[in-house]
Design a protein around this motif. Structure first.
Motif, PDB file in Angstrom:
ATOM      1  N   TYR A 178      -4.747   9.820 -47.058  1.00  0.00           N
ATOM      2  CA  TYR A 178      -4.668  10.106 -45.601  1.00  0.00           C
ATOM      3  C   TYR A 178      -3.188   9.715 -45.060  1.00  0.00           C
ATOM      4  N   THR A 179      -2.385   9.264 -45.765  1.00  0.00           N
ATOM      5  CA  THR A 179      -0.936   9.207 -45.385  1.00  0.00           C
ATOM      6  C   THR A 179      -0.623  10.608 -45.481  1.00  0.00           C
ATOM      7  N   ALA A 180      -0.617  11.341 -46.446  1.00  0.00           N
ATOM      8  CA  ALA A 180      -0.301  12.841 -46.376  1.00  0.00           C
ATOM      9  C   ALA A 180      -1.009  13.469 -45.227  1.00  0.00           C
ATOM     10  N   LEU A 181      -2.368  13.295 -44.817  1.00  0.00           N
ATOM     11  CA  LEU A 181      -2.701  13.824 -43.810  1.00  0.00           C
ATOM     12  C   LEU A 181      -2.075  13.558 -42.392  1.00  0.00           C
ATOM     13  N   ALA A 182      -1.797  12.355 -42.371  1.00  0.00           N
ATOM     14  CA  ALA A 182      -1.166  12.007 -41.054  1.00  0.00           C
ATOM     15  C   ALA A 182       0.066  12.531 -41.035  1.00  0.00           C
ATOM     16  N   ALA A 183       0.959  12.720 -42.122  1.00  0.00           N
ATOM     17  CA  ALA A 183       2.147  13.398 -42.053  1.00  0.00           C
ATOM     18  C   ALA A 183       2.126  14.710 -41.832  1.00  0.00           C
ATOM     19  N   PHE A 184       1.146  15.721 -42.345  1.00  0.00           N
ATOM     20  CA  PHE A 184       0.674  17.118 -41.988  1.00  0.00           C
ATOM     21  C   PHE A 184       0.373  17.082 -40.679  1.00  0.00           C
ATOM     22  N   ARG A 185      -0.245  16.304 -39.966  1.00  0.00           N
ATOM     23  CA  ARG A 185      -0.614  16.148 -38.543  1.00  0.00           C
ATOM     24  C   ARG A 185       0.712  16.050 -37.588  1.00  0.00           C
ATOM     25  N   PHE A 186       1.656  15.859 -38.082  1.00  0.00           N
ATOM     26  CA  PHE A 186       3.082  15.821 -37.185  1.00  0.00           C
ATOM     27  C   PHE A 186       3.592  17.012 -36.894  1.00  0.00           C
ATOM     28  N   VAL A 187       3.117  18.298 -37.785  1.00  0.00           N
ATOM     29  CA  VAL A 187       3.738  19.502 -37.434  1.00  0.00           C
ATOM     30  C   VAL A 187       3.174  19.931 -36.222  1.00  0.00           C
ATOM     31  N   PRO A 188       1.761  20.103 -35.909  1.00  0.00           N
ATOM     32  CA  PRO A 188       1.539  20.725 -34.507  1.00  0.00           C
ATOM     33  C   PRO A 188       2.074  19.596 -33.283  1.00  0.00           C
ATOM     34  N   ARG A 189       2.224  18.175 -33.618  1.00  0.00           N
ATOM     35  CA  ARG A 189       2.858  17.355 -32.517  1.00  0.00           C
ATOM     36  C   ARG A 189       4.518  17.926 -32.156  1.00  0.00           C
ATOM     37  N   PHE A 190       5.053  18.271 -33.500  1.00  0.00           N
ATOM     38  CA  PHE A 190       6.270  18.557 -32.959  1.00  0.00           C
ATOM     39  C   PHE A 190       6.355  19.958 -32.429  1.00  0.00           C
ATOM     40  N   GLY A 191       5.360  20.755 -32.483  1.00  0.00           N
ATOM     41  CA  GLY A 191       5.452  22.012 -31.607  1.00  0.00           C
ATOM     42  C   GLY A 191       5.188  21.707 -30.216  1.00  0.00           C
ATOM     43  N   HIS A 192       4.226  20.798 -30.123  1.00  0.00           N
ATOM     44  CA  HIS A 192       3.688  20.309 -28.646  1.00  0.00           C
ATOM     45  C   HIS A 192       5.299  19.610 -28.163  1.00  0.00           C
ATOM     46  N   GLU A 193       5.804  18.745 -28.754  1.00  0.00           N
ATOM     47  CA  GLU A 193       7.021  18.314 -28.376  1.00  0.00           C
ATOM     48  C   GLU A 193       8.171  19.141 -27.864  1.00  0.00           C
ATOM     49  N   LEU A 194       8.159  20.220 -29.028  1.00  0.00           N
ATOM     50  CA  LEU A 194       9.315  21.245 -28.613  1.00  0.00           C
ATOM     51  C   LEU A 194       9.027  22.208 -27.331  1.00  0.00           C
ATOM     52  N   ALA A 195       7.656  22.247 -27.208  1.00  0.00           N
ATOM     53  CA  ALA A 195       7.420  23.301 -25.664  1.00  0.00           C
ATOM     54  C   ALA A 195       7.673  22.140 -24.719  1.00  0.00           C
ATOM     55  N   VAL A 196       7.420  20.850 -24.957  1.00  0.00           N
ATOM     56  CA  VAL A 196       7.495  19.987 -23.528  1.00  0.00           C
ATOM     57  C   VAL A 196       9.116  19.776 -23.410  1.00  0.00           C
ATOM     58  N   ILE A 197       9.816  19.691 -24.410  1.00  0.00           N
ATOM     59  CA  ILE A 197      11.288  19.768 -24.254  1.00  0.00           C
ATOM     60  C   ILE A 197      11.980  20.948 -23.697  1.00  0.00           C
ATOM     61  N   ARG A 198      11.404  22.289 -23.886  1.00  0.00           N
ATOM     62  CA  ARG A 198      11.872  23.393 -23.439  1.00  0.00           C
ATOM     63  C   ARG A 198      11.389  23.640 -22.083  1.00  0.00           C
ATOM     64  N   ALA A 199      10.342  23.147 -21.704  1.00  0.00           N
ATOM     65  CA  ALA A 199       9.912  23.259 -20.270  1.00  0.00           C
ATOM     66  C   ALA A 199      10.883  22.354 -19.433  1.00  0.00           C
ATOM     67  N   ALA A 200      11.088  21.160 -19.840  1.00  0.00           N
ATOM     68  CA  ALA A 200      11.767  20.158 -19.202  1.00  0.00           C
ATOM     69  C   ALA A 200      13.344  20.792 -18.923  1.00  0.00           C
ATOM     70  N   HIS A 201      13.774  21.472 -20.122  1.00  0.00           N
ATOM     71  CA  HIS A 201      15.306  22.119 -19.815  1.00  0.00           C
ATOM     72  C   HIS A 201      15.264  23.188 -18.872  1.00  0.00           C
ATOM     73  N   ARG A 202      14.169  24.031 -18.810  1.00  0.00           N
ATOM     74  CA  ARG A 202      14.058  25.152 -17.821  1.00  0.00           C
ATOM     75  C   ARG A 202      13.853  24.433 -16.287  1.00  0.00           C
ATOM     76  N   VAL A 203      13.266  23.417 -16.154  1.00  0.00           N
ATOM     77  CA  VAL A 203      13.088  23.033 -14.853  1.00  0.00           C
ATOM     78  C   VAL A 203      14.312  22.488 -14.415  1.00  0.00           C
ATOM     79  N   ARG A 204      15.200  21.865 -15.244  1.00  0.00           N
ATOM     80  CA  ARG A 204      16.493  21.236 -15.021  1.00  0.00           C
ATOM     81  C   ARG A 204      17.684  22.431 -14.838  1.00  0.00           C
ATOM     82  N   GLY A 205      17.039  23.607 -15.263  1.00  0.00           N
ATOM     83  CA  GLY A 205      18.247  24.580 -15.243  1.00  0.00           C
ATOM     84  C   GLY A 205      19.172  24.435 -16.169  1.00  0.00           C
ATOM     85  N   TYR A 206      18.783  24.043 -17.362  1.00  0.00           N
ATOM     86  CA  TYR A 206      19.920  23.931 -18.596  1.00  0.00           C
ATOM     87  C   TYR A 206      19.325  24.878 -19.457  1.00  0.00           C
ATOM     88  N   HIS A 207      20.329  26.247 -19.369  1.00  0.00           N
ATOM     89  CA  HIS A 207      19.911  26.995 -20.254  1.00  0.00           C
ATOM     90  C   HIS A 207      21.053  27.698 -21.100  1.00  0.00           C
TER      91      HIS A 207
END
Length: 278
Positions: free
Chosen positions: A168-197
């Motif tokens: 279950y520790t390995a499973l929890a670590a594996f589930r970090f991958v989609p979480r990173f994808g979501h976090e990256l999408a949020v960060i990119r959207a925040a940068h676009r909103v602030r005009g940081y390109h």
């Protein structure tokens, strides 16, 4: 007025979510370990074969099982009918070009460009390698396309007695991958909103990528802390064993599938016997 007796109540079966499929989609109802054990020996032995017929037979077997026992979607059909064949074709051609001409000089020439010659023996070696890799991938897809990660971990803990702390520790670590994808999408959207390109071009992309690292690390640390607190609140690791909410039993049909796939693999190796001397 009616009374509710124990005999009239529906029995809850945690494994019914996997078995409630069409009879044609039987792969989803099997224990994940049966799909691994059935083809693991063949996948190991395929590394050492050098002929064309043996991996081709396993490729046909894997395709038949997937097309009959899996849920056919557009993405799955594209993978089986386009992605895997194109990949094998590219690998076959690439390995054919890399073969030392001196090793196959006694075979018939197929293509001549100046002083360079492509021999039929090089094509045989290249496409034998491509078929070997393709058949291994196809056999892995039999279980990979019809098994979820949590069920594989549960089966490993329940049948193979893998310590639940590891599984279950390995499973929890594996589930970090989609979480990173979501976090990256949020960060990119925040940068676009602030005009940081940061401009355009490859160097600007690299600079933007470096700008994502710190927010991603901060988000990963916050998520890891929340997961650790949730696991501690449930006394994870406090006892040698844990009760399972979802059971993944190893049933008679799993034994039948494992024995049948092992027998089919043995029959293919016996019929073609790829290790016979020339």
């Amino acid at each position: 007025m009616t009374t509710d007796t124990a005999a009239e109540r529906p029995v809850f079966d945690p494994y019914a979510r996997m078995t409630a499929t069409s009879p044609r989609q039987f792969l989803y109802a099997l224990n994940p370990l049966s799909k691994v054990a059935g083809f693991a020996p063949a996948m190991v032995l395929l590394v050492f074969v050098r002929d064309l017929a043996t991996p081709a037979a396993f490729l046909v077997l894997a395709y038949a099982l997937i097309l009959i026992g899996a849920r056919l979607t557009g993405r799955l059909l594209a993978l089986l009918l386009v992605g895997l064949p194109v990949g094998m074709l590219a690998i076959g051609v690439g390995f054919s070009l890399w073969v030392d001409a001196g090793l196959v000089a006694d075979s018939a020439p197929v293509l001549r460009i100046g002083d360079w010659t492509l021999y039929s023996g090089a094509l045989v070696i290249g496409f034998a390698t491509a078929l070997r890799l393709g058949s291994i991938v196809a056999l892995a897809l039999v279980g990979g396309l019809t098994t979820s990660g949590p069920d594989l971990v549960r089966a490993s803990v329940q049948q193979l007695r893998v310590p639940y702390r590891i599984g279950y520790t390995a499973l929890a670590a594996f589930r970090f991958v989609p979480r990173f994808g979501h976090e990256l999408a949020v960060i990119r959207a925040a940068h676009r909103v602030r005009g940081y390109h940061g401009g355009r071009g490859p160097f600007a992309r690299i600079a933007r990528g470096w700008g994502y690292i710190v927010p991603l690390l901060a988000g990963a640390i916050r998520h890891a802390e929340r997961v650790a607190l949730a696991m501690d609140s449930r006394a994870f690791g406090a006892h040698p064993t844990r009760t399972e909410r979802h059971l993944v039993p190893f049933r008679t049909r799993d034994v039948v599938f494992t024995v049948a796939t092992l027998a089919a693999s043995a029959a293919i190796f016996v019929v073609f016997f790829p290790w016979q001397l020339p």
